[in-house]
Design a protein around this motif. Structure first.
Motif, PDB file in Angstrom:
ATOM      1  N   SER A 140       0.811  -1.217   0.000  1.00 21.02           N
ATOM      2  CA  SER A 140       0.000   0.000   0.000  1.00 21.02           C
ATOM      3  C   SER A 140       0.843   1.266   0.000  1.00 21.02           C
ATOM      4  CB  SER A 140      -0.911   0.015   1.235  1.00 21.02           C
ATOM      5  OG  SER A 140      -0.132   0.051   2.427  1.00 21.02           O
ATOM      6  N   GLN A 141       2.175   1.120  -0.027  1.00 18.06           N
ATOM      7  CA  GLN A 141       3.076   2.267   0.084  1.00 18.06           C
ATOM      8  C   GLN A 141       3.150   3.052  -1.218  1.00 18.06           C
ATOM      9  OE1 GLN A 141       5.258   3.293   2.905  1.00 18.06           O
ATOM     10  NE2 GLN A 141       5.127   5.068   1.564  1.00 18.06           N
ATOM     11  N   ASN A 142       2.764   4.309  -1.175  1.00 16.24           N
ATOM     12  CA  ASN A 142       2.922   5.193  -2.322  1.00 16.24           C
ATOM     13  C   ASN A 142       4.329   5.782  -2.337  1.00 16.24           C
ATOM     14  OD1 ASN A 142       0.151   5.471  -3.602  1.00 16.24           O
ATOM     15  ND2 ASN A 142      -0.342   5.987  -1.488  1.00 16.24           N
ATOM     16  N   CYS A 143       4.744   6.282  -3.491  1.00 20.10           N
ATOM     17  CA  CYS A 143       5.997   7.039  -3.570  1.00 20.10           C
ATOM     18  C   CYS A 143       5.689   8.457  -3.107  1.00 20.10           C
ATOM     19  CB  CYS A 143       6.547   7.036  -4.994  1.00 20.10           C
ATOM     20  SG  CYS A 143       7.196   5.451  -5.518  1.00 20.10           S
ATOM     21  N   ALA A 144       5.558   8.609  -1.813  1.00 19.98           N
ATOM     22  CA  ALA A 144       5.140   9.893  -1.262  1.00 19.98           C
ATOM     23  C   ALA A 144       5.761  10.089   0.109  1.00 19.98           C
ATOM     24  CB  ALA A 144       3.615   9.952  -1.154  1.00 19.98           C
ATOM     25  N   ASP A 145       5.696  11.309   0.581  1.00 22.68           N
ATOM     26  CA  ASP A 145       6.149  11.629   1.922  1.00 22.68           C
ATOM     27  C   ASP A 145       5.372  10.774   2.919  1.00 22.68           C
ATOM     28  OD1 ASP A 145       6.075  13.127   4.556  1.00 22.68           O
ATOM     29  OD2 ASP A 145       7.424  14.430   3.434  1.00 22.68           O
ATOM     30  N   PRO A 146       6.040  10.225   3.941  1.00 26.46           N
ATOM     31  CA  PRO A 146       5.331   9.403   4.934  1.00 26.46           C
ATOM     32  C   PRO A 146       4.146  10.121   5.576  1.00 26.46           C
ATOM     33  CG  PRO A 146       7.699   9.182   5.218  1.00 26.46           C
ATOM     34  CD  PRO A 146       7.487  10.279   4.206  1.00 26.46           C
ATOM     35  N   GLU A 147       4.218  11.439   5.640  1.00 27.25           N
ATOM     36  CA  GLU A 147       3.118  12.189   6.239  1.00 27.25           C
ATOM     37  C   GLU A 147       2.036  12.539   5.226  1.00 27.25           C
ATOM     38  OE1 GLU A 147       4.561  15.536   8.377  1.00 27.25           O
ATOM     39  OE2 GLU A 147       5.805  14.346   9.724  1.00 27.25           O
ATOM     40  N   PHE A 148       2.267  12.207   3.956  1.00 22.03           N
ATOM     41  CA  PHE A 148       1.275  12.395   2.899  1.00 22.03           C
ATOM     42  C   PHE A 148       0.664  13.791   2.990  1.00 22.03           C
ATOM     43  CE2 PHE A 148      -2.802  10.862   0.700  1.00 22.03           C
ATOM     44  CZ  PHE A 148      -2.231  11.011  -0.541  1.00 22.03           C
ATOM     45  N   ARG A 149       1.403  14.770   2.507  1.00 18.02           N
ATOM     46  CA  ARG A 149       1.069  16.174   2.712  1.00 18.02           C
ATOM     47  C   ARG A 149      -0.303  16.577   2.179  1.00 18.02           C
ATOM     48  NH1 ARG A 149       4.540  17.796   6.632  1.00 18.02           N
ATOM     49  NH2 ARG A 149       6.692  17.236   6.112  1.00 18.02           N
ATOM     50  N   VAL A 150      -0.872  15.737   1.300  1.00 16.41           N
ATOM     51  CA  VAL A 150      -2.205  16.070   0.798  1.00 16.41           C
ATOM     52  C   VAL A 150      -3.214  16.083   1.940  1.00 16.41           C
ATOM     53  CG1 VAL A 150      -4.040  15.359  -0.776  1.00 16.41           C
ATOM     54  CG2 VAL A 150      -1.649  15.087  -1.448  1.00 16.41           C
ATOM     55  N   LYS A 151      -3.001  15.189   2.927  1.00 13.21           N
ATOM     56  CA  LYS A 151      -3.882  15.119   4.091  1.00 13.21           C
ATOM     57  C   LYS A 151      -3.029  15.080   5.358  1.00 13.21           C
ATOM     58  CE  LYS A 151      -7.563  12.574   1.688  1.00 13.21           C
ATOM     59  NZ  LYS A 151      -8.390  11.336   1.694  1.00 13.21           N
ATOM     60  N   PRO A 152      -2.309  16.168   5.652  1.00 12.70           N
ATOM     61  CA  PRO A 152      -1.352  16.140   6.763  1.00 12.70           C
ATOM     62  C   PRO A 152      -1.988  15.901   8.128  1.00 12.70           C
ATOM     63  CG  PRO A 152      -1.689  18.387   5.974  1.00 12.70           C
ATOM     64  CD  PRO A 152      -2.348  17.483   4.991  1.00 12.70           C
ATOM     65  N   ARG A 153      -3.245  16.272   8.306  1.00 11.77           N
ATOM     66  CA  ARG A 153      -3.848  16.109   9.633  1.00 11.77           C
ATOM     67  C   ARG A 153      -4.128  14.648   9.960  1.00 11.77           C
ATOM     68  NH1 ARG A 153      -9.699  16.345   9.732  1.00 11.77           N
ATOM     69  NH2 ARG A 153     -10.593  16.375   7.636  1.00 11.77           N
ATOM     70  N   PHE A 154      -4.011  13.772   8.958  1.00  9.51           N
ATOM     71  CA  PHE A 154      -4.199  12.348   9.209  1.00  9.51           C
ATOM     72  C   PHE A 154      -2.864  11.608   9.313  1.00  9.51           C
ATOM     73  CE2 PHE A 154      -8.162  13.604   7.085  1.00  9.51           C
ATOM     74  CZ  PHE A 154      -9.076  13.157   8.021  1.00  9.51           C
ATOM     75  N   ALA A 155      -1.763  12.344   9.260  1.00  6.65           N
ATOM     76  CA  ALA A 155      -0.443  11.721   9.313  1.00  6.65           C
ATOM     77  C   ALA A 155      -0.132  11.222  10.725  1.00  6.65           C
ATOM     78  CB  ALA A 155       0.604  12.732   8.865  1.00  6.65           C
ATOM     79  N   PRO A 156       0.785  10.258  10.872  1.00  7.59           N
ATOM     80  CA  PRO A 156       1.477   9.565   9.780  1.00  7.59           C
ATOM     81  C   PRO A 156       0.635   8.420   9.223  1.00  7.59           C
ATOM     82  CG  PRO A 156       2.268   8.743  11.871  1.00  7.59           C
ATOM     83  CD  PRO A 156       1.289   9.838  12.200  1.00  7.59           C
ATOM     84  N   TRP A 157       0.805   8.133   7.949  1.00  5.80           N
ATOM     85  CA  TRP A 157       0.107   7.024   7.314  1.00  5.80           C
ATOM     86  C   TRP A 157       0.903   5.745   7.545  1.00  5.80           C
ATOM     87  CZ3 TRP A 157      -4.317   7.472   3.951  1.00  5.80           C
ATOM     88  CH2 TRP A 157      -4.865   8.764   3.950  1.00  5.80           C
ATOM     89  N   VAL A 158       0.224   4.708   7.939  1.00  5.49           N
ATOM     90  CA  VAL A 158       0.872   3.434   8.241  1.00  5.49           C
ATOM     91  C   VAL A 158       0.637   2.498   7.065  1.00  5.49           C
ATOM     92  CG1 VAL A 158       1.020   1.506   9.846  1.00  5.49           C
ATOM     93  CG2 VAL A 158       0.450   3.799  10.692  1.00  5.49           C
ATOM     94  N   ASP A 159       1.712   2.166   6.369  1.00  2.00           N
ATOM     95  CA  ASP A 159       1.596   1.360   5.160  1.00  2.00           C
ATOM     96  C   ASP A 159       2.339   0.044   5.294  1.00  2.00           C
ATOM     97  OD1 ASP A 159       0.170   2.837   2.864  1.00  2.00           O
ATOM     98  OD2 ASP A 159       1.484   4.391   3.671  1.00  2.00           O
ATOM     99  N   LEU A 160       1.995  -0.869   4.406  1.00  2.00           N
ATOM    100  CA  LEU A 160       2.636  -2.175   4.355  1.00  2.00           C
ATOM    101  C   LEU A 160       3.274  -2.343   2.983  1.00  2.00           C
ATOM    102  CD1 LEU A 160       3.053  -5.041   5.609  1.00  2.00           C
ATOM    103  CD2 LEU A 160       0.934  -5.705   4.467  1.00  2.00           C
ATOM    104  N   LEU A 161       4.580  -2.570   2.953  1.00  4.00           N
ATOM    105  CA  LEU A 161       5.298  -2.829   1.705  1.00  4.00           C
ATOM    106  C   LEU A 161       6.084  -4.120   1.890  1.00  4.00           C
ATOM    107  CD1 LEU A 161       6.082  -1.743  -1.133  1.00  4.00           C
ATOM    108  CD2 LEU A 161       8.104  -0.748  -0.055  1.00  4.00           C
ATOM    109  N   ALA A 162       5.841  -5.092   1.021  1.00  2.35           N
ATOM    110  CA  ALA A 162       6.459  -6.407   1.168  1.00  2.35           C
ATOM    111  C   ALA A 162       7.410  -6.689   0.008  1.00  2.35           C
ATOM    112  CB  ALA A 162       5.392  -7.493   1.241  1.00  2.35           C
ATOM    113  N   ARG A 163       8.478  -7.410   0.308  1.00  3.35           N
ATOM    114  CA  ARG A 163       9.457  -7.836  -0.688  1.00  3.35           C
ATOM    115  C   ARG A 163       9.266  -9.325  -0.944  1.00  3.35           C
ATOM    116  NH1 ARG A 163      14.511 -10.266  -1.169  1.00  3.35           N
ATOM    117  NH2 ARG A 163      16.022  -9.226  -2.546  1.00  3.35           N
ATOM    118  N   PHE A 164       9.135  -9.699  -2.223  1.00  2.00           N
ATOM    119  CA  PHE A 164       8.887 -11.092  -2.573  1.00  2.00           C
ATOM    120  C   PHE A 164       9.908 -11.583  -3.593  1.00  2.00           C
ATOM    121  CE2 PHE A 164       4.688  -9.385  -1.458  1.00  2.00           C
ATOM    122  CZ  PHE A 164       4.228 -10.335  -0.558  1.00  2.00           C
TER     123      PHE A 164
END
Length: 250
Positions: free
Chosen positions: A83-107
């Protein structure tokens, strides 16, 4: 931008790099200097589902059908997705909901080629480049691990494929079933499968964000709580980072 810099360095040393970004969701990147720099460095770039004229777009089709994939495939050997976007961890588009908790897996393993096929399908739909030879030359690496399956969803594929997979997995659970999602608005079969798992003694839990970036979705999600709790499902609301953005069913 670290990702853009890494892509340019790879292109400079002769690696073929292809980047596809959604024309709406990644519009700031596409119209930034990073995009032009990558193109100049030799990175092949594609704007997925181009909007064109904003005034004419409603007459040409739905503009809300976007490419929401997050896939990286390296040398047909390693893939990253989640679910990880190439974006700032705080996702500045919606900063009041930061930090966004994402899952990125390596396979590694056969699932890499599945992701490569998914990317190639999108790429060839937007370009004249035929990636069939690339796919044909890929060697599936077998080894110890676990079963994994890539499912690509879009308006062009059968909608029920992913929900049916979820229901099948839930109905197969024997000991523990853990679901994590930011937006729990299930159809009837998924809700029934989750409740049934708990009723037959499977340790079943659902984790949601305590604070959602959509109050409508938050209200809809909580409307299912009563039936889940009565069935024995344990519900957790994640407090650290109001928008738990990952989706997981294990």
């Amino acid at each position: 931008m670290k990702v853009a810099d890494a892509l340019m360095r790879a292109a400079w040393r002769g690696v073929v790099c292809r980047v596809m970004a959604d024309d709406l969701g990644s519009r700031r990147l596409i119209h930034s200097g990073h995009w032009a720099d990558m193109q100049q460095a030799g990175v092949f770039l594609v704007r997925a589902l181009p909007l064109g004229s904003v005034l004419l777009r409603p007459f040409r089709g739905r503009f809300d059908m976007r490419n929401h994939r997050k896939i990286v495939v390296i040398d047909n050997r390693v893939t990253y997705c989640g679910s990880q976007n190439c974006a700032d961890p705080e996702f500045r588009v919606k900063p009041r909901f930061a930090p966004w908790v994402d899952l990125l897996a390596r396979f590694e393993g056969p699932v890499v080629l599945q992701n490569q096929h998914l990317f190639a399908t999108d790429w060839m739909a937007h370009t004249n480049e035929d990636l069939t030879p690339l796919l044909a030359s890929a060697k599936v690496q077998e080894g110890d691990g676990f079963v994994a399956q890539v499912i690509g969803t879009s308006a062009a594929v059968r909608y029920a494929a992913m929900p049916e997979t979820f229901v099948s997995i839930m109905n197969s659970a024997a000991e523990e079933l853990t679901v994590t999602t930011p937006y729990y608005v299930p159809d009837e079969p998924i809700q029934a499968a989750l409740c049934a798992a708990a009723r037959r003694g499977v340790k079943t839990s659902l984790t949601m964000p305590k604070k959602n970036d959509s109050w409508i979705v938050a209200g809809a999600s909580r409307s299912y709580y009563r039936d889940l709790l009565e069935a024995g499902v344990k519900i957790y609301e994640y407090p650290h980072g109001p928008a738990a953005h990952q989706g997981d069913d294990s």
